[in-house]
Each structure stands twice: as C-alpha cells, then as structure tokens.
Scaffold this active site. Structure first.
Site, PDB file in Angstrom:
ATOM      1  N   ASP A  97       0.847  -1.189   0.000  1.00  0.00           N
ATOM      2  CA  ASP A  97       0.000   0.000   0.000  1.00  0.00           C
ATOM      3  C   ASP A  97       0.886   1.243   0.000  1.00  0.00           C
ATOM      4  OD1 ASP A  97      -1.725   2.113   0.524  1.00  0.00           O
ATOM      5  OD2 ASP A  97      -3.027   0.908   1.803  1.00  0.00           O
ATOM      6  N   GLU A 135       8.719  -4.032  -8.461  1.00  0.00           N
ATOM      7  CA  GLU A 135       9.453  -3.338  -7.411  1.00  0.00           C
ATOM      8  C   GLU A 135      10.659  -2.527  -7.907  1.00  0.00           C
ATOM      9  OE1 GLU A 135       7.544  -6.869  -5.229  1.00  0.00           O
ATOM     10  OE2 GLU A 135       8.275  -6.367  -7.226  1.00  0.00           O
TER      11      GLU A 135
END
Length: 261
Positions: free
Chosen positions: A69, A139
């Site tokens: 998040d 990522e």
C-alpha cells in the site's frame, strides 16, 4: 470457527463446512497490502488451524492483489515517522503460514497479481487462475526489490524465471504462468475450476493433510533459512529515503520515477 465469525475491515471470510474462503477486500485501494490486512489475515489463518482443511484465498474480479500500500507508506514518510515502522516480518510470517500451515491453501487468481501479491500466490499449495489473470513484479521500477517474495517464488518456479520477472518488471499472462509452474491450472471460468478442485479435496481427511504438510515442510527448510536475509534486504530498500521519495511521489501524483513533474 471463533475468529472466522468476526467482522473484518479488509477481508470477507466465509465458512463452508471445513473449507474457509478468504477474500482480500480493499476495492478502493486495488487490494493493496496494508498493516491491517496483514494482521487480519494472520488472525484468520491461526483460527483455521485444526478446524479447516482447505483455505481458499481470493481477490476481487479485476485485481487479486496490487502489492504494498503505497498510500500507507507515503503517509508514514511524509509524517516523518521512522522507517522501522515498515516491518516486513508479519507479512513474511503470513506467507510462511500459507505455505506451511496444517491445511491446503489455494490461491484463486482473477485479474492482476503484482509485487507482494505474487507472495500470496507463490506461498499457496495450489494456484488456480482465470485465463485473463496477469502476474508481475514491479518493485525495481521504484528502486525496491521483491526481497520477501523471492524465497517463495524461487521455491515454486526456480531462480532463473523469478530473476527474469524481477528484472523485466513486465507482467506475464496466465498461460505463461501456467507454463512456468507459477499457476497449476487455468480456465476462462476459474470459478468452475475451483469448484472441481474442491469436490476432490473435500474427500481428504484433515489429519492426513496436516501430517503431510508437516512432512513436506520438513523436506525443505528453505523458507525459514531465507527469512533473515529476506527481512534484512526488505528493510534496507524500504528505509532508503530516495526510494521512499519515489513511492510518495507516485502515491501523490501517479507519476513513475522516470516521468517529469
């Protein structure tokens, strides 16, 4: 089932005899992984021990789980709270419980599974997917790495393919994920696919499942051995001020690190 009867903020939980269905339910946040979701899922998985022989983990029709998040991380960063509050161990423990718990875990994936969402997928015993599902590790776009995901992903598909997903950051299709072994079965109607699997799994006994899982875990201690390195690497990238700035900017503006203000 105790806690399975409770109300949750981030999950929808229902029981069908000795099968527990857990739906990640944060529709306004793309099913992102929050501290609250981790805590609630950990509580449900603990409550399932000894009373559920199958745990089905699902997401929403369009997104299984989008990963960390970023809004929660942005708030911590811009409020000046210490980066140590970003503790990866509870999430790693949830994935380890999915992989090693005394029940069969099934990931039912529809829509998009990204970043930490791949951790949920790779940790489960069985992965069933809708044909339109996609799988990605994004990522490195933000200077991060899937440090805690990789032990589970490598265990499932091997280092070379996990490395490819990490470096390219590109999503792969459900068909590709099936070929690589990240997905075990795939159909257009994944609900029917899940139903067919549960018809068979209902025939298994809870004691036999728990005994088998203990044995299987004992054959490979890789997840436990990798944990200290994974946590250390995760803490390093999520403590880097440059990375946190990139995350905060993206959460605030929707712009990727290479895009101008």
């Amino acid at each position: 089932m105790g806690l399975l009867n409770d109300a949750y903020d981030t999950l929808r939980v229902r029981q069908d005899e000795d099968i527990c269905f857990v739906t990640l339910h944060r529709p306004q946040a793309g099913n992102a992984i929050s501290d609250g979701l981790i805590a609630e899922l950990a509580a449900v998985l603990r409550a399932c021990e000894g009373v559920a022989k199958v745990v089905v983990l699902e997401g929403l029709p369009d997104v299984f789980c989008s990963g960390a998040d970023f809004n929660e991380i942005q708030a911590r960063f811009e409020d000046g709270r210490p980066s140590r509050e970003q503790d990866p161990e509870p999430l790693y423990d949830v994935w380890q419980r999915l992989a090693c718990g005394p029940y069969i875990t099934i990931a039912h994936v529809r829509g998009r599974a990204n970043a930490g969402g791949i951790g949920f997928v790779a940790a489960c015993d069985i992965v069933l997917a809708q044909s339109e599902a996609t799988f990605s590790l994004s990522e490195l776009l933000f200077g991060l790495m899937p440090a805690c995901v990789l032990p589970f992903l490598v265990r499932r598909i091997g280092f070379a393919k996990a490395n490819y997903m990490t470096l390219t950051t590109q999503p792969i299709s459900a068909a590709q994920a099936l070929q690589w072994g990240l997905v075990d079965a795939c159909e257009d109607n994944s609900e029917n696919l899940l139903r067919k699997h549960l018809l068979r799994l209902r025939r298994l006994g809870m004691t036999g499942i728990a005994r088998y899982k203990r044995y299987a875990v004992g054959l490979d201690d890789g997840l436990a051995a990798a944990k200290p390195k994974a946590l250390k690497a995760n803490i390093a990238v999520f403590s880097d001020p440059d990375n946190l700035q990139r995350i905060a900017r993206y959460a605030r503006t929707g712009r990727f690190p290479w895009e101008a203000d």
